[in-house]
Design an enzyme around this catalytic site. Structure first.
Site, short mmCIF file in Angstrom:
data_model
loop_
_atom_site.label_atom_id
_atom_site.label_comp_id
_atom_site.label_asym_id
_atom_site.label_seq_id
_atom_site.Cartn_x
_atom_site.Cartn_y
_atom_site.Cartn_z
N GLY A 1 0.82 -1.21 0.26
CA GLY A 1 0.08 -0.07 0.03
C GLY A 1 0.92 1.24 -0.09
O GLY A 1 2.06 1.08 0.22
N HIS A 2 0.04 2.46 -0.24
CA HIS A 2 0.86 3.75 -0.19
C HIS A 2 1.43 4.03 1.04
O HIS A 2 1.13 3.81 2.09
CB HIS A 2 -0.13 4.81 -0.61
CG HIS A 2 -1.30 5.10 0.33
ND1 HIS A 2 -2.19 5.95 0.00
CD2 HIS A 2 -1.57 4.48 1.56
CE1 HIS A 2 -3.16 5.89 1.07
NE2 HIS A 2 -2.76 4.95 1.96
N ASN A 3 2.93 4.70 0.94
CA ASN A 3 3.47 4.86 1.99
C ASN A 3 4.21 3.84 2.88
O ASN A 3 4.71 4.20 4.20
CB ASN A 3 2.77 6.07 3.07
CG ASN A 3 2.33 7.41 2.24
OD1 ASN A 3 1.20 7.41 1.98
ND2 ASN A 3 3.40 8.16 1.67
#
Length: 324
Positions: A223-225
């Site tokens: 996922g993002h980050n």
């Protein structure tokens, strides 16, 4: 193709006991290997297979070198499994002609993207604007590298990998969802390998980061980050939710899930199918798999499980009260 034992040992080291001129035509398991094959033994539990093997040569640890049948050549190495891994690499290098660097005619590369002259961009790949591909990196067929994403040196991205798709970000607005534009990118270090159809989302504001030496299997979702530390390895179908931080030298078994915003320390091993619901601060082996059952029984057992600590204390109290 044939490689002599002399060539193998000169390339990879180890101590040869046997005829250096013996030509090897293939690699095979101990139980099925024939005189033209080389095999290996890394687990002492399979000594019986070593005694019965028909292999022409076996890679063994020093402690097992006297257990091979008479006439079988040996390459003695401290870590036979690692030696075998390097042998597979040598075999592949010799078996196939070196991949010619360049961009396949069917690939689409934005004029603003930077692809190192020693990299290879395979059939039907897409490299979007501002992306950078490092030296010696290989993008196999249908890989997509999103805008401004960076891939380091000597990486391998297998078919269907997507780097830099939008992270899953939406703000509720009554009965509808408002998209949060994902303004970060993805930064991948050196010597990373990413399996087929794995997806790594771009960050919302800061970049998603995959550090040097990370190995990801097929069908993984990052996922993002998220940040994944150096030399961590994940098996197929792992899911890591947004803003989680995975430490260095970790292993995560197939189908495991790490929830968002958690932190996993260096040196953590997570068993397959485990759901990590809280941060892990100490290295070690962690498992969270509840046995399969019919749903009604599972719910009863799960409810009881929550009471185990209280039940234990009650039993201890009863034991003390009934002590003679």
């Amino acid at each position: 193709m044939q490689l002599s034992l002399a060539f193998i040992v000169e390339a990879l080291g180890g101590t040869l006991r046997g005829n250096p001129a013996l030509e090897i035509q293939g690699l095979a398991p101990l139980e099925s290997a024939q005189s033209q094959h080389i095999s290996f033994l890394s687990n002492p539990r399979y000594q019986a297979q070593l005694r019965a093997t028909g292999a022409g040569c076996v890679i063994v640890a020093p402690a097992l070198q006297d257990m091979a049948p008479t006439g079988v050549a040996l390459i003695v190495a401290d870590n036979p499994y690692l030696y075998f891994a390097r042998l597979t690499q040598l075999w592949r290098q010799q078996q196939t002609r070196s991949r010619v660097p360049g961009i396949h005619p069917s690939a689409v590369v934005d004029p603003s993207a930077q692809v190192d002259a020693t990299a290879f961009v395979g059939p039907l790949c897409v490299v979007e604007q501002g992306a950078r591909i490092g030296p010696g990196t290989v993008l196999k067929s249908r890989v997509t590298v999103g805008e401004d994403c960076v891939i380091g040196a000597r990486c391998i991205l297998h078919a269907g990998v997507v780097i830099g798709a939008d992270g899953f970000g939406f703000a509720p607005d009554g009965e509808r969802w408002e998209k949060i534009e994902q303004l970060g990118a993805v930064r991948i270090g050196d010597d990373v390998e990413i399996g087929a159809n794995t997806c790594i989302d771009r960050g919302a504001l800061q970049d998603t980061v995959i550090e040097d030496g990370v190995k990801l299997d097929n069908l993984i979702q990052i996922g993002h980050n998220v940040r994944v530390g150096r030399n961590t390895a994940m098996a197929g179908c792992v899911g890591v939710a947004g803003s989680a931080t995975i430490g260095e030298h970790c292993t995560i078994g197939g189908g495991a899930v790490v929830l968002g915003h958690l932190k996993i320390a260096d040196g953590v091993n997570i068993s397959a199918a485990t759901v990590v619901t809280k941060s892990i601060a100490k290295p070690g082996h962690y498992t969270g798999v509840f046995p399969l059952d019919d749903n009604a029984s599972w719910e009863r057992n799960a409810a009881t499980l929550k009471q185990l600590h209280t039940l234990r204390d009650r039993i201890k109290t009863l034991e003390k009260e009934n002590k003679p």
